[in-house]
Write a protein that holds these residues in place. Structure first.
Motif, PDB file in Angstrom:
ATOM      1  N   ASP A 131      -7.851   6.481   0.884  1.00 54.86           N
ATOM      2  CA  ASP A 131      -8.197   6.233  -0.522  1.00 54.86           C
ATOM      3  C   ASP A 131      -6.967   5.843  -1.329  1.00 54.86           C
ATOM      4  O   ASP A 131      -6.984   4.869  -2.087  1.00 54.86           O
ATOM      5  N   ASP A 187       0.807  -1.229   0.000  1.00 53.52           N
ATOM      6  CA  ASP A 187       0.000   0.000   0.000  1.00 53.52           C
ATOM      7  C   ASP A 187       0.842   1.282   0.000  1.00 53.52           C
ATOM      8  O   ASP A 187       0.325   2.359   0.269  1.00 53.52           O
ATOM      9  N   ILE A 245      -5.707   2.313  -0.693  1.00 57.78           N
ATOM     10  CA  ILE A 245      -6.540   1.291  -1.330  1.00 57.78           C
ATOM     11  C   ILE A 245      -6.192   1.193  -2.809  1.00 57.78           C
ATOM     12  O   ILE A 245      -5.997   0.104  -3.365  1.00 57.78           O
TER      13      ILE A 245
END
Ligand SMILES: [Cu+2]
Ligand SMILES: [Cu+2]
Ligand SMILES: [Cu+2]
Lengths: 320, 589
Positions: free
Chosen positions: A296, A205, A299
């Protein structure tokens, strides 16, 4: 030709006219300052006819003038980082000190020019300046100058460095509080890498961006900088921040944004012919907006993660 | 004393004018060489300024000869500022300030018939000529000249950043030029130590000679450092070594680009003083000469120059505050740099004290000397912002730095050189430069020059980085473009003023008023001989009896306010010859 020459000659010989010439000179040079923009107005060209010829068919960046209104500026924008005001304060302080010093030099230069011109039958004051009193006087002046000019500035600079520029968050707690970014310069782009929501580098991530860095407001941003190819230098004028990105070594630096908004990032070190095109954007978001953005972005980063794409995995192993 | 033992006066054209070993001819060769390159480097500055004010528009008149469509390309722009810096420093100012006046003045001012190593002197000039030729040739190679800046930082200057032979040739040129400077330096130092006339003690040397002496020491010590940096760079570029290429790169080296920065600035900072020390020396003398007063605090002035010479070796780190120096090293360099302002300030103090209550003759050399006080004051004081790390971080690599170093090392050195040209012209060529056009030249140089570099301070302070091809590409720099336009207009005017000088020089050189032997009424040894100087300088080796600045000494008989250094001041004993070195040791051997 002859009359022109003697005219110029007479003008410069007369001391009052000399100042008119100097004034005209200043007018020619300063003319563009009174016009709105180099290309937006051609009034200054009248004052510089030599340049006008070459510029007639050249429509200088007219489209840029349409795109954004040109504001004239003579200084930097307001500081947007926690230590930015330190630069502005010390800069102004030094400006006052050296203005006074320079004024003194000018006065001591111009008094003799006006007062001590050579006149018939007038002799100069004979003095080698080598007496003990002269040496003492010189010493006193130099010690005073060192204390007033240098030692004082040095003192304030040390405080600024210790409390500001070099006070890089390093401890475990401090780093947890800070927002960590890895910066990789290349010809000609800035790559940024943040840990993402998990707070760890080198995971799926990690938020990797090019030419755009997003950071939280009122949290220290700790940057580790390096370069892929040649030396670059990350320059954020509004944050009063600059640090070189060297190939083969990692540089550490920090700043804490205290204002939200978009700010310019430039490259300050010559890095090839597109050096001037390494413009990037720094976006500072208030805490709540930033958390949203980070979630956000993490993700999206995880979704786009490709284990085989080693090019994108430039997180540095020096951390492990 | 006879002329036996010194090289005989040559008779052939080649030995007389081309491969001459006579210090005066070599001095003039250096002068023409310097003028030619100053013109080339100056023209490059005009092209740079044009592009910055009017990005993307053709350079007037000459543009079509040099650039496709008359417009400077980004690559050519980088070559322009790289070569502008290299040319102005190594091929323009150094030959003029040190080569021309060093050669011409040292033997004449210390009372010698030539340099101690005349052949080395000749070799020094022709080595420089080769260096200049290589630098010029580098502009013509297929992939273009050097594009890595005059600082030539790797890895941009290695094959990682620049292809082609332009950069390699640049490094070779800098190396060759360095060799030339070292030869000159050794010659100057040895000449000053060994060939002083009887009675010319160290404290009777003109300050010009002192300035050149310290410069020569720096030349000999620090040109080898940049020479070695250039050798490593050439090895990296041509033979695939990796002195400057780190392990992290695809090229897989084991070196460190920062090593080069250390080597470069160990040389680079003293280089500032290599250019400025001779200028300081000249104006220290000129201010005394034209104030008709002794140079105030002669020994302190010499001591301050010595202190600057020593300190210049230990402050170079201030160029690397954003590179990644350790904080302790950074703070040490900041302190040391600040200390250099003390001897600097003492020099100002002495200069201002010299003209105080003098009897000022406002000749052109005097104007340019006062100009040095003005521009070096401005440049030196603004150095405080850059020596202070916390202000340097923001200002580093912006136009603020460009303004600062142009005022200190370029404008001050140039003004010193101009003062020297106007002052020694009678002795060099036997004619006088026109004073009226000299003053026009001064004012039309000084005023635009101040505007050029002060607007640069402004734009740099507002955040304009240096070495940008087009500032209007960056949105926030567009509101600073008007500053660029002002700078460029002033720079064009500054360039035009140099045309006035060129005409004045050429006209005065060949058609000018013949000079008397001592038109300025000063007492240093070069004025005791004829104008222009005869082949062996002095009929007899002069014997020196007093210092160079005995102006307005009440003991001078006959109402004059000056005496020659060869005259004996009434009431003071002539110095015994034992205090002086032997007159002509090497030649007579
Ligand atoms: Cu860059
Ligand atoms: Cu760059
Ligand atoms: Cu320096």
């Amino acid at each position: 030709m002859h009359t022109t020459g003697s005219l110029v000659l007479n003008v410069l010989r007369s001391s009052r006219l000399r100042w008119i010439v100097v004034g005209l000179l200043a007018a020619v040079v300063l003319a563009p300052a009174s016009s709105a923009h180099a290309s937006a107005s051609s009034t200054h060209l009248a004052a510089a006819p030599v340049l006008a010829v070459a510029l007639q068919d050249a429509d200088v960046d007219a489209d840029q003038a349409d795109a954004a209104p040109i504001v004239k500026r003579y200084g930097p924008f307001e500081p947007a980082s926690s230590y930015g005001h330190r630069f502005d304060w010390l800069f102004n302080f030094i400006t006052i000190l050296i203005s006074v010093s320079f004024l003194l030099v000018l006065i001591l230069l111009f008094i003799p020019v006006v007062r001590d011109r050579a006149k018939p039958n007038k002799k100069a004051h004979f003095d080698h300046g080598s007496s003990l009193a002269d040496k003492r006087f010189t010493t006193i002046v130099s010690v005073t100058v060192f204390i007033v000019l240098d030692a004082l500035v040095l003192y304030f600079a040390m405080i600024d460095l210790r409390e500001g520029y070099w006070n890089i968050p390093r401890g475990e707690d401090e780093l947890a509080e800070a927002y960590q970014v890895e910066v990789l310069g290349q010809q000609w782009a800035w790559n940024f890498r943040a840990t993402g929501a998990d707070g760890e580098f080198g995971t799926a991530d990690d938020i990797v961006t090019i030419n755009h860095l997003t950071v939280p407001q009122n949290r220290p941003v700790v940057l580790n900088l390096a370069s892929k190819d040649v030396i670059h230098s990350l320059y954020i004028p509004d944050m009063r921040f600059k640090r070189d990105a060297n190939p083969g070594a990692v540089n550490e630096a920090w700043f804490e944004p205290i204002k939200s908004g978009d700010f310019a990032i430039l490259c300050a070190e010559l890095c090839g012919y597109a050096h001037y095109q390494m413009e990037s954007t720094l976006t500072v978001l208030p805490a709540d907006l930033f958390d949203e953005w980070e979630a956000d972005a993490s993700i999206m980063a995880t979704a786009g993660y490709d284990e085989d794409d080693t090019e994108a995995q430039w997180a540095w192993d020096f951390r492990n | 004393m006879s002329h036996d033992g010194i090289h005989p006066e040559p008779t052939s054209f080649w030995r007389k004018h081309v491969f001459s070993v006579d210090h005066k001819v070599i001095g003039k060769q250096f002068m023409w060489f310097g003028f030619a390159w100053l013109a080339i480097g100056g023209m490059m500055a005009m092209m740079i300024r044009w592009q910055l004010a009017y990005p993307g528009t053709p350079f007037p008149v000459l543009g079509d000869f040099f650039f496709p469509g008359g417009v400077v390309s980004p690559e050519q722009y980088n070559t322009l500022f790289t070569m502008h810096g290299t040319i102005m420093i190594f091929l323009g100012l150094t030959p003029l300030l040190i080569g021309a006046f060093g050669n011409f003045c040292i033997p004449l001012m210390i009372g010698a018939r030539d340099m101690i190593f005349p052949l080395l002197n000749c070799l020094s000039f022709w080595t420089l000529m080769i260096g200049g030729a290589v630098a010029f040739y580098s502009l013509t190679v297929p992939l273009g000249g050097s594009e890595a800046g005059w600082t030539g930082y790797p890895t941009l200057s290695t094959t990682v950043g620049t292809q082609g032979s332009g950069e390699t040739l640049w490094a070779i040129a800098v190396f060759i030029i360095g060799v030339s400077s070292i030869m000159g330096g050794i010659n100057y130092i040895t000449t000053i130590v060994r060939l002083r006339a009887p009675g010319m003690t160290w404290t009777r040397l003109p300050l010009t000679v002192w300035g050149l002496f310290f410069t020569s020491i720096l030349n000999v010590l620090f040109l080898p450092v940049i020479g070695s940096a250039m050798i490593l760079l050439v090895l990296d570029r041509v033979f695939g070594t990796t002195f400057y290429v780190p392990a992290t790169m695809a090229e897989g080296g084991a070196g460190d680009p920062i090593l080069y920065q250390h080597l470069f600035w160990i040389f680079g900072h003293p280089e500032v003083y290599i250019l400025i020390l001779p200028a300081w020396g000249y104006i220290s003398d000129f201010l005394s000469f034209f104030s008709r007063k002794p140079a105030f605090g002669y020994r302190i002035t010499v001591g301050a120059m010595a202190a600057v010479t020593i300190l210049s070796a230990v402050v170079y780190g201030h160029h690397m505050f954003t590179t990644g120096l350790s904080p302790m090293l950074g703070e040490s360099f900041m302190l040391l740099t600040m200390i250099i302002s003390v001897p600097g300030e003492i020099l100002f103090f002495n200069w201002l004290h010299t003209i105080w209550r003098g009897s000022l003759r406002m000749t052109t050399p005097m104007l340019f000397s006062m100009g040095v006080i003005f521009v070096f004051g401005l440049g030196g004081l603004t150095g405080i912002y850059l020596a202070t790390i916390s202000t340097d971080i923001y200002l580093h690599d912006t136009y603020f730095v460009v303004g600062h170093f142009h005022l200190t090392m370029a404008a001050s050195a140039l003004f010193g050189a101009f003062a020297g040209v106007y002052f020694w012209m009678p002795k060099m060529f036997g004619t006088v430069l026109n004073e009226f056009w000299g003053k026009v030249h001064f004012w039309f140089t000084a005023v635009p020059l101040t505007i050029v570099f002060c607007t640069m301070f402004w734009s740099g302070y507002a955040g304009m980085p240096r070495r940008y091809y087009d500032h209007t590409y960056v949105e926030y720099l567009r509101d600073l473009q008007h500053l660029n336009v002002i700078t460029t207009h002033a720079a064009l005017l500054l360039g035009a003023a140099q045309v006035v000088f060129a005409f004045n020089f050429i006209k005065s050189r060949w058609f000018g008023q013949k000079a008397t032997d001592n038109p300025w009424e000063v007492g240093t040894l070069e004025w005791t001989t004829a104008s222009p100087t005869p082949y062996f300088n002095f009929q007899e080796i002069p014997v020196v009896h007093c210092g160079p600045h005995e102006f307005s000494n009440p003991n001078i008989p006959g109402g004059a306010d000056w005496i020659f250094q060869t005259d004996v001041l009434p009431g003071e004993p002539a110095l015994p010859a034992t205090h002086a070195p032997a007159a002509e040791p090497a030649h007579s051997a």
